[in-house]
Scaffold this motif. Structure first.
Motif, PDB file in Angstrom:
ATOM      1  N   PHE A  23      21.485  -7.273  88.567  1.00 37.61           N
ATOM      2  CA  PHE A  23      21.327  -6.097  88.125  1.00 37.61           C
ATOM      3  C   PHE A  23      22.394  -5.375  87.241  1.00 37.61           C
ATOM      4  CE2 PHE A  23      20.918  -6.999  93.405  1.00 37.61           C
ATOM      5  CZ  PHE A  23      20.343  -5.424  93.218  1.00 37.61           C
ATOM      6  N   VAL A  24      21.718  -5.120  86.260  1.00 40.29           N
ATOM      7  CA  VAL A  24      22.480  -4.061  84.630  1.00 40.29           C
ATOM      8  C   VAL A  24      23.610  -3.460  85.554  1.00 40.29           C
ATOM      9  CG1 VAL A  24      22.759  -3.209  82.651  1.00 40.29           C
ATOM     10  CG2 VAL A  24      21.385  -5.252  83.475  1.00 40.29           C
ATOM     11  N   LEU A  25      25.030  -3.688  85.687  1.00 42.99           N
ATOM     12  CA  LEU A  25      26.310  -1.881  86.090  1.00 42.99           C
ATOM     13  C   LEU A  25      26.375  -1.312  85.200  1.00 42.99           C
ATOM     14  CD1 LEU A  25      27.694  -0.868  87.657  1.00 42.99           C
ATOM     15  CD2 LEU A  25      29.146  -2.435  87.746  1.00 42.99           C
ATOM     16  N   LYS A  53      23.380 -11.020  91.747  1.00 45.73           N
ATOM     17  CA  LYS A  53      23.894 -11.298  90.485  1.00 45.73           C
ATOM     18  C   LYS A  53      24.000  -9.322  89.709  1.00 45.73           C
ATOM     19  CE  LYS A  53      22.806 -15.864  89.110  1.00 45.73           C
ATOM     20  NZ  LYS A  53      21.907 -16.575  90.947  1.00 45.73           N
ATOM     21  N   ILE A  54      25.451  -9.400  89.027  1.00 42.58           N
ATOM     22  CA  ILE A  54      25.489  -8.644  88.537  1.00 42.58           C
ATOM     23  C   ILE A  54      25.984  -8.399  87.231  1.00 42.58           C
ATOM     24  CG2 ILE A  54      27.200  -6.156  88.834  1.00 42.58           C
ATOM     25  CD1 ILE A  54      25.568  -6.884  90.892  1.00 42.58           C
ATOM     26  N   PHE A  55      25.668  -7.962  86.209  1.00 40.02           N
ATOM     27  CA  PHE A  55      25.636  -8.546  84.593  1.00 40.02           C
ATOM     28  C   PHE A  55      26.120  -7.462  84.342  1.00 40.02           C
ATOM     29  CE2 PHE A  55      22.476 -10.695  85.430  1.00 40.02           C
ATOM     30  CZ  PHE A  55      23.108 -11.631  84.929  1.00 40.02           C
ATOM     31  N   PRO A  56      27.657  -6.536  83.946  1.00 42.26           N
ATOM     32  CA  PRO A  56      27.996  -5.299  84.132  1.00 42.26           C
ATOM     33  C   PRO A  56      27.851  -4.897  82.120  1.00 42.26           C
ATOM     34  CG  PRO A  56      30.031  -6.311  84.890  1.00 42.26           C
ATOM     35  CD  PRO A  56      28.888  -7.045  84.695  1.00 42.26           C
ATOM     36  N   VAL A  57      27.290  -3.828  82.565  1.00 40.15           N
ATOM     37  CA  VAL A  57      27.385  -3.577  80.552  1.00 40.15           C
ATOM     38  C   VAL A  57      28.287  -2.634  79.884  1.00 40.15           C
ATOM     39  CG1 VAL A  57      25.236  -2.719  78.726  1.00 40.15           C
ATOM     40  CG2 VAL A  57      25.368  -5.238  80.518  1.00 40.15           C
ATOM     41  N   HIS A 112      18.844   0.213  79.320  1.00 37.22           N
ATOM     42  CA  HIS A 112      17.693  -0.532  79.997  1.00 37.22           C
ATOM     43  C   HIS A 112      16.745  -1.492  78.936  1.00 37.22           C
ATOM     44  CE1 HIS A 112      12.668  -0.408  79.850  1.00 37.22           C
ATOM     45  NE2 HIS A 112      12.673   0.096  80.910  1.00 37.22           N
ATOM     46  N   GLU A 113      17.360  -2.272  78.272  1.00 37.95           N
ATOM     47  CA  GLU A 113      17.077  -3.276  77.395  1.00 37.95           C
ATOM     48  C   GLU A 113      18.252  -4.410  77.999  1.00 37.95           C
ATOM     49  OE1 GLU A 113      18.461  -2.751  73.231  1.00 37.95           O
ATOM     50  OE2 GLU A 113      17.027  -1.441  73.407  1.00 37.95           O
ATOM     51  N   ALA A 114      19.328  -4.177  78.153  1.00 31.75           N
ATOM     52  CA  ALA A 114      20.002  -5.299  79.133  1.00 31.75           C
ATOM     53  C   ALA A 114      19.521  -5.675  80.409  1.00 31.75           C
ATOM     54  CB  ALA A 114      21.736  -4.637  79.369  1.00 31.75           C
ATOM     55  N   ALA A 115      18.541  -4.483  80.999  1.00 28.88           N
ATOM     56  CA  ALA A 115      18.135  -4.892  82.321  1.00 28.88           C
ATOM     57  C   ALA A 115      16.794  -5.779  81.766  1.00 28.88           C
ATOM     58  CB  ALA A 115      17.278  -3.883  82.870  1.00 28.88           C
ATOM     59  N   ILE A 116      15.810  -4.951  81.084  1.00 28.24           N
ATOM     60  CA  ILE A 116      14.917  -6.762  80.535  1.00 28.24           C
ATOM     61  C   ILE A 116      15.699  -7.766  80.116  1.00 28.24           C
ATOM     62  CG2 ILE A 116      12.731  -6.659  79.077  1.00 28.24           C
ATOM     63  CD1 ILE A 116      12.482  -3.698  78.802  1.00 28.24           C
ATOM     64  N   PHE A 117      16.109  -8.272  79.969  1.00 30.43           N
ATOM     65  CA  PHE A 117      17.014  -9.197  78.708  1.00 30.43           C
ATOM     66  C   PHE A 117      17.396  -9.466  80.322  1.00 30.43           C
ATOM     67  CE2 PHE A 117      20.663 -11.778  77.811  1.00 30.43           C
ATOM     68  CZ  PHE A 117      19.843 -12.238  76.380  1.00 30.43           C
ATOM     69  N   PHE A 118      18.510  -9.631  81.085  1.00 29.86           N
ATOM     70  CA  PHE A 118      18.606 -10.021  82.203  1.00 29.86           C
ATOM     71  C   PHE A 118      17.511  -9.965  83.179  1.00 29.86           C
ATOM     72  CE2 PHE A 118      22.697  -9.404  79.961  1.00 29.86           C
ATOM     73  CZ  PHE A 118      23.190 -10.074  80.199  1.00 29.86           C
ATOM     74  N   PHE A 156      12.063   4.388  89.497  1.00 33.32           N
ATOM     75  CA  PHE A 156      11.656   3.202  88.407  1.00 33.32           C
ATOM     76  C   PHE A 156      11.550   4.310  86.890  1.00 33.32           C
ATOM     77  CE2 PHE A 156      10.173   0.946  92.239  1.00 33.32           C
ATOM     78  CZ  PHE A 156      10.261  -0.165  91.805  1.00 33.32           C
ATOM     79  N   TRP A 157      11.813   3.669  85.833  1.00 29.59           N
ATOM     80  CA  TRP A 157      12.308   3.845  84.289  1.00 29.59           C
ATOM     81  C   TRP A 157      11.860   3.035  83.462  1.00 29.59           C
ATOM     82  CZ3 TRP A 157      15.006   3.740  79.903  1.00 29.59           C
ATOM     83  CH2 TRP A 157      14.546   4.934  79.470  1.00 29.59           C
ATOM     84  N   ASN A 158      10.183   3.174  83.620  1.00 30.28           N
ATOM     85  CA  ASN A 158       9.788   2.877  82.563  1.00 30.28           C
ATOM     86  C   ASN A 158       9.719   0.596  82.704  1.00 30.28           C
ATOM     87  OD1 ASN A 158       9.522   4.136  80.165  1.00 30.28           O
ATOM     88  ND2 ASN A 158      10.926   3.595  79.261  1.00 30.28           N
ATOM     89  N   GLY A 159       9.357   1.030  84.158  1.00 30.07           N
ATOM     90  CA  GLY A 159       9.032  -0.344  84.213  1.00 30.07           C
ATOM     91  C   GLY A 159      10.502  -1.014  85.191  1.00 30.07           C
ATOM     92  N   ILE A 160      11.884  -0.267  85.240  1.00 33.24           N
ATOM     93  CA  ILE A 160      13.162  -0.672  85.725  1.00 33.24           C
ATOM     94  C   ILE A 160      13.131   0.401  87.194  1.00 33.24           C
ATOM     95  CG2 ILE A 160      15.649  -0.823  85.409  1.00 33.24           C
ATOM     96  CD1 ILE A 160      13.653  -3.078  84.313  1.00 33.24           C
ATOM     97  N   LEU A 161      13.971  -0.451  87.789  1.00 31.98           N
ATOM     98  CA  LEU A 161      14.566   0.027  89.277  1.00 31.98           C
ATOM     99  C   LEU A 161      15.925   0.727  88.564  1.00 31.98           C
ATOM    100  CD1 LEU A 161      14.476   0.972  92.121  1.00 31.98           C
ATOM    101  CD2 LEU A 161      15.002  -1.373  92.982  1.00 31.98           C
ATOM    102  N   ILE A 162      15.959   1.719  88.957  1.00 31.30           N
ATOM    103  CA  ILE A 162      17.666   2.344  88.943  1.00 31.30           C
ATOM    104  C   ILE A 162      18.117   2.803  90.414  1.00 31.30           C
ATOM    105  CG2 ILE A 162      19.101   3.870  88.083  1.00 31.30           C
ATOM    106  CD1 ILE A 162      17.132   4.302  85.736  1.00 31.30           C
ATOM    107  N   ILE A 163      18.912   2.322  90.595  1.00 36.36           N
ATOM    108  CA  ILE A 163      19.272   2.876  91.926  1.00 36.36           C
ATOM    109  C   ILE A 163      20.913   2.841  91.487  1.00 36.36           C
ATOM    110  CG2 ILE A 163      20.630   1.633  94.359  1.00 36.36           C
ATOM    111  CD1 ILE A 163      18.678  -1.045  94.358  1.00 36.36           C
ATOM    112  N   ARG A 164      21.237   3.922  92.849  1.00 37.19           N
ATOM    113  CA  ARG A 164      22.236   5.145  92.663  1.00 37.19           C
ATOM    114  C   ARG A 164      23.622   4.934  94.225  1.00 37.19           C
ATOM    115  NH1 ARG A 164      18.566   6.986  89.948  1.00 37.19           N
ATOM    116  NH2 ARG A 164      18.910   7.702  87.643  1.00 37.19           N
ATOM    117  N   PRO A 165      24.574   3.800  94.349  1.00 38.61           N
ATOM    118  CA  PRO A 165      24.585   3.482  95.718  1.00 38.61           C
ATOM    119  C   PRO A 165      25.310   3.764  95.857  1.00 38.61           C
ATOM    120  CG  PRO A 165      25.144   1.405  93.815  1.00 38.61           C
ATOM    121  CD  PRO A 165      24.103   2.106  93.162  1.00 38.61           C
ATOM    122  N   LEU A 166      25.876   5.275  94.844  1.00 36.32           N
ATOM    123  CA  LEU A 166      27.360   5.472  95.684  1.00 36.32           C
ATOM    124  C   LEU A 166      26.846   7.338  95.614  1.00 36.32           C
ATOM    125  CD1 LEU A 166      29.935   4.335  92.675  1.00 36.32           C
ATOM    126  CD2 LEU A 166      29.696   3.800  95.196  1.00 36.32           C
TER     127      LEU A 166
END
Length: 194
Positions: A23-25, A53-57, A112-118, A156-166
């Motif tokens: 997950f990118v945060l 695994k969490i990757f803060p950006v 979005h770029e970071a999510a693709i990278f990771f 989903f946005w441009n192939g990336i799952l977005i989660i808003r757990p709060l």
């Protein structure tokens, strides 16, 4: 709040078992994203078998003289919690027009770029008060029925799952969690215009 968050995040993750546990945060260092960072750290510690695994950006808009310094401080906080953290700087000229929309689009694109990278999903710290504000703003702008649905907890946005757990938590509960646990966050006054 920890137990409620943990149960909700586990439920959300279980809905997408075929996707990676990376997950990118989107980490601004504000109260909401900082609370989410600490809640995720607690979740990972209590659920090691899930191998999350969490990757803060951190996105540095470069709109304030102290933004680079604050971004480094937020990065240090995340690294001290054990997270591999990166800062992405917006390196294009700030427009004269709708700065709020420009910042949102640039932030979204870099995350979005970071999510693709990771090879990761994307976590955002929208909370329940953001939901109410979004619906109200869309109502004022004359959105149709779809627009009035507000922010979705997952999409989903441009192939990336977005989660808003709060999203199920009120801002007051998040602030109480931060205060009770003596967690430092950054109050970026420019967030009001972003």
């Amino acid at each position: 709040m920890i137990e409620g968050f943990s149960n909700n995040f586990k439920k959300l993750c279980n809905n997408f078992v075929d996707l990676p546990n990376n997950f990118v945060l989107g980490l601004s260092g504000g109260v909401d994203s900082t609370a989410l960072l600490y809640l995720l750290k607690d979740f990972i510690n209590n659920n090691p078998k899930l191998n999350i695994k969490i990757f803060p950006v951190i996105i540095d808009h470069g709109m304030r003289s102290v933004s680079a310094k604050e971004a480094l401080a937020v990065k240090k906080m995340a690294i001290n919690l054990g997270f591999q953290t990166v800062i992405k700087k917006i390196n294009i000229k700030i427009p004269k027009g709708n700065i709020q929309n420009w910042a949102r689009i640039e932030r979204r694109n870099l995350l979005h770029e970071a999510a693709i990278f990771f090879s990761a999903n994307l976590l955002l710290a929208h909370q329940n008060d953001d939901q109410a504000e979004t619906v109200f703003m869309r109502l004022i702008r004359g959105s149709g029925v779809d627009g009035l649905q507000g922010i979705k907890e997952t999409n989903f946005w441009n192939g990336i799952l977005i989660i808003r757990p709060l999203l199920i938590f009120k801002k007051e509960i998040i602030k109480n969690y931060i205060e009770k646990n003596n967690i430092h966050f950054f109050d970026d006054k420019s967030n009001a215009m972003l």
